[in-house]
Design an enzyme around this catalytic site. Structure first.
Site, PDB file in Angstrom:
ATOM      1  CB  SER A 235      -0.858  -0.042   1.274  1.00 27.91           C
ATOM      2  OG  SER A 235      -1.998   0.745   1.144  1.00 27.91           O
ATOM      3  N   PRO A 236       0.457   2.315  -0.695  1.00 29.15           N
ATOM      4  CG  PRO A 236      -0.902   3.927  -1.674  1.00 29.15           C
ATOM      5  CD  PRO A 236      -0.797   2.464  -1.455  1.00 29.15           C
TER       6      PRO A 236
ATOM      7  CD  GLN B 296      -1.982   7.042  -3.076  1.00 26.88           C
ATOM      8  OE1 GLN B 296      -1.247   7.469  -2.189  1.00 26.88           O
ATOM      9  NE2 GLN B 296      -3.104   6.415  -2.828  1.00 26.88           N
TER      10      GLN B 296
ATOM     11  CE1 TYR C 212      -4.063  14.589   2.537  1.00 26.39           C
ATOM     12  CE2 TYR C 212      -4.287  12.249   2.044  1.00 26.39           C
ATOM     13  CZ  TYR C 212      -3.799  13.264   2.855  1.00 26.39           C
ATOM     14  OH  TYR C 212      -3.072  12.973   3.978  1.00 26.39           O
TER      15      TYR C 212
ATOM     16  NE  ARG D 171      -5.546   3.208  -0.860  1.00 26.14           N
ATOM     17  CZ  ARG D 171      -4.738   2.671   0.055  1.00 26.14           C
ATOM     18  NH1 ARG D 171      -4.199   3.420   0.992  1.00 26.14           N
ATOM     19  NH2 ARG D 171      -4.443   1.389   0.025  1.00 26.14           N
TER      20      ARG D 171
ATOM     21  CG  LEU E 292      -5.351  -2.990  11.543  1.00 27.72           C
ATOM     22  CD1 LEU E 292      -6.271  -2.815  12.746  1.00 27.72           C
ATOM     23  CD2 LEU E 292      -3.908  -3.165  12.031  1.00 27.72           C
TER      24      LEU E 292
ATOM     25  N   GLY F  31       0.075  -2.263   4.377  1.00 27.73           N
ATOM     26  CA  GLY F  31       0.958  -1.144   4.678  1.00 27.73           C
ATOM     27  C   GLY F  31       1.901  -1.467   5.815  1.00 27.73           C
TER      28      GLY F  31
HETATM   29  C1  LIG Z   1       3.501   5.691   7.172  1.00 21.47           C
HETATM   30  C2  LIG Z   1       2.196   5.655   6.418  1.00 21.47           C
HETATM   31  C3  LIG Z   1       2.036   6.436   5.291  1.00 21.47           C
HETATM   32  C4  LIG Z   1       0.850   6.367   4.545  1.00 21.47           C
HETATM   33  N1  LIG Z   1       0.761   7.071   3.383  1.00 21.47           N
HETATM   34  C5  LIG Z   1      -0.280   6.851   2.554  1.00 21.47           C
HETATM   35  C6  LIG Z   1      -0.284   7.369   1.231  1.00 21.47           C
HETATM   36  O1  LIG Z   1       0.680   7.977   0.767  1.00 21.47           O
HETATM   37  N2  LIG Z   1      -1.382   7.130   0.473  1.00 21.47           N
HETATM   38  C7  LIG Z   1      -2.442   6.391   0.926  1.00 21.47           C
HETATM   39  O2  LIG Z   1      -3.407   6.207   0.183  1.00 21.47           O
HETATM   40  N3  LIG Z   1      -2.440   5.866   2.163  1.00 21.47           N
HETATM   41  C8  LIG Z   1      -1.376   6.049   2.955  1.00 21.47           C
HETATM   42  N4  LIG Z   1      -1.334   5.430   4.174  1.00 21.47           N
HETATM   43  C9  LIG Z   1      -2.388   4.450   4.515  1.00 21.47           C
HETATM   44  C10 LIG Z   1      -1.914   3.045   4.128  1.00 21.47           C
HETATM   45  O3  LIG Z   1      -1.675   2.937   2.740  1.00 21.47           O
HETATM   46  C11 LIG Z   1      -2.923   1.978   4.550  1.00 21.47           C
HETATM   47  O4  LIG Z   1      -4.113   2.161   3.833  1.00 21.47           O
HETATM   48  C12 LIG Z   1      -3.219   2.018   6.048  1.00 21.47           C
HETATM   49  O5  LIG Z   1      -2.016   2.093   6.782  1.00 21.47           O
HETATM   50  C13 LIG Z   1      -4.019   0.782   6.505  1.00 21.47           C
HETATM   51  O6  LIG Z   1      -3.361  -0.390   6.126  1.00 21.47           O
HETATM   52  P1  LIG Z   1      -2.385  -1.237   7.135  1.00 21.47           P
HETATM   53  O7  LIG Z   1      -3.192  -1.588   8.339  1.00 21.47           O
HETATM   54  O8  LIG Z   1      -1.984  -2.447   6.324  1.00 21.47           O
HETATM   55  O9  LIG Z   1      -1.221  -0.351   7.463  1.00 21.47           O
HETATM   56  C14 LIG Z   1      -0.196   5.525   4.958  1.00 21.47           C
HETATM   57  C15 LIG Z   1      -0.033   4.782   6.131  1.00 21.47           C
HETATM   58  C16 LIG Z   1       1.144   4.827   6.839  1.00 21.47           C
HETATM   59  C17 LIG Z   1       1.297   3.946   8.066  1.00 21.47           C
END
Ligand SMILES: Cc1cc2nc3c(=O)[nH]c(=O)nc-3n(C[C@H](O)[C@H](O)[C@H](O)COP(=O)(O)O)c2cc1C
Length: 404
Positions: free
Chosen positions: A37-38, A114, A201, A249, A324, A346
């Protein structure tokens, strides 16, 4: 249900899962259904990628991810979330990204990026400096605030800047910026564009009535609120090669009274799919800065799967889910239940860059065939030795334990 049995290079029978079945979209085939994930890293200067980004993204390709999506990358300088964001608003930002896409491809991952514009949530501090809007106090760190823009002059929250309302001509200019950034992403060697249409955004802020109070052709009815994001998609699709994919997204719902609802997402996603978007990437929330007010979205394991399942059923399109997802069996179960087609991860990848390999071992049994050979060859040789020691009842701490 397990998909099929195969025999590996080392002649061990392996149970093939859905998670580790290849997925073809347009001109590329991902080796599995796992997408990084970005994640913003706040590590760029002047929007330029550097060695940090190469290592950060590269380690996930080495770790077995099928698709690796680079963080929210600004299509305009004022559209950066923070000053440390990557950018593609200038031609010189292309070259350092080529090194990254070449590395990802060499190690078996499909490179994606992204594209975004932060709108009224631009000009923010890095998380470890407060995660709020930049203020004059941030000048001391050489990080002064810059003016922000939005569909309407409503701040994202208390203490946030009041954005300037965009004119229709300026909206048209941002559409062109997206198109130009997509052209540069193509030159940089990316094969997937994932639009950042979520988390409050700019694209999201046009969709939701929470932040869009316009009375012209970009506000009011759902059709009008969808106009700008759909114009952006059309502009990008017009320059993005046929063989390359577009993911979008979105915040599938705001989780706030009077905000964007899941049923609105179904209508919007049908329009996206008609326009050549290939994957609906399901996230949620963020319409306002204070996320504790997204009261209807409980963040448990796999918390977006009900929304991705709904949109998959309603639209018939491919969907990605995120949030998660931390175990291989969990990811496999989501796919088997038909709740998503792609598993985006992520933070678990930050914790374990080899997550994909470990998930494969968890589901299909240990097998180092899929690892890059520089590590896989050695780990495969070590595995029987470790097994033998453990079978003998030996542990790494034996020598250091007091004799019984
Ligand atoms: C350090 C960090 C940076 C993130 N930056 C972005 C981003 O650039 N674009 C986006 O769509 N979501 C962003 N997110 C959200 C993650 O892509 C993801 O959707 C979110 O952390 C939930 O997934 P996870 O539980 O696997 O971490 C970010 C999350 C984290 C932790």
């Amino acid at each position: 249900m397990i998909a099929r049995n195969v025999t590996t290079r080392m002649n061990r029978p392996v149970q093939k899962s859905l998670l580790f079945s290849p997925l073809t979209i347009r001109g590329f085939t991902s080796r599995n259904r796992i997408m990084v994930s970005p994640m913003c890293q706040y590590a760029a200067e002047h929007g330029l990628a550097n060695d940090y980004h190469l290592v950060h993204l590269g380690r996930y390709a080495l770790g077995g991810a099928g698709m690796v999506i680079a963080e929210a990358t600004a299509v305009e300088e004022c559209g950066r979330i923070s000053r440390g964001d990557l950018g593609l608003w200038r031609d010189d930002q292309v070259e350092p990204m080529r090194k990254i896409t070449a590395f990802l491809r060499r190690y078996g991952a499909v490179p994606g990026i992204q594209l975004g514009h932060a709108g009224r949530k631009a000009s923010t501090q890095a998380p470890w400096h407060g995660n709020g809007p930049l203020t004059d106090a941030d000048r001391a760190r050489d990080d002064p605030p810059w003016p922000v823009v939005a569909p309407s002059a409503i701040p994202a929250g208390e203490g946030w800047q009041t954005p300037r309302e965009l004119s229709e001509a300026e909206i048209g200019e941002i559409v062109v910026s997206y198109r130009e950034a997509a052209r540069r992403a193509d030159e940089a060697g990316f094969e997937i564009i994932d639009f950042h249409g979520a988390h409050g955004y700019l694209l999201h802020s046009f969709l939701t009535p929470i932040s869009n109070l316009r009375t012209d052709g970009y506000g009011g009815s759902l059709e009008n609120r969808m106009r700008f994001p759909l114009q952006v998609v059309d502009a990008v699709r017009s320059v993005w090669p046929e063989g390359k994919a577009i993911f979008y997204r979105l915040s599938t719902l705001d989780g706030i009274e009077g905000g964007w609802a899941l049923e609105d997402s179904a209508i919007f996603c049908r329009e996206l799919l008609k326009r050549g978007v290939d994957v609906i990437d399901c996230s949620s929330g963020g319409a306002i800065a204070d996320r504790s007010r997204d009261v209807r979205i409980r963040r448990g394991f796999g918390f977006h799967t009900p929304y991705s399942a709904y949109l998959r059923k309603e639209t018939g399109g491919l969907v990605a889910t995120v949030g998660l997802i931390v175990e291989g069996q969990q990811a496999e179960a989501i796919l088997q239940a038909g709740e998503a087609d792609i598993i985006a991860i992520g933070r678990e990848f930050q914790d374990d860059p080899n997550w994909a390999h470990h998930a494969q071992a968890e589901i299909e049994g240990e097998n180092f065939d899929a690892w890059h050979q520089e590590s896989g060859w050695w780990l495969d040789k070590r595995a029987p030795l470790l097994r033998k020691l453990r079978d003998n009842g030996e542990t790494p701490m034996d020598r250091y334990m007091p004799a019984k």
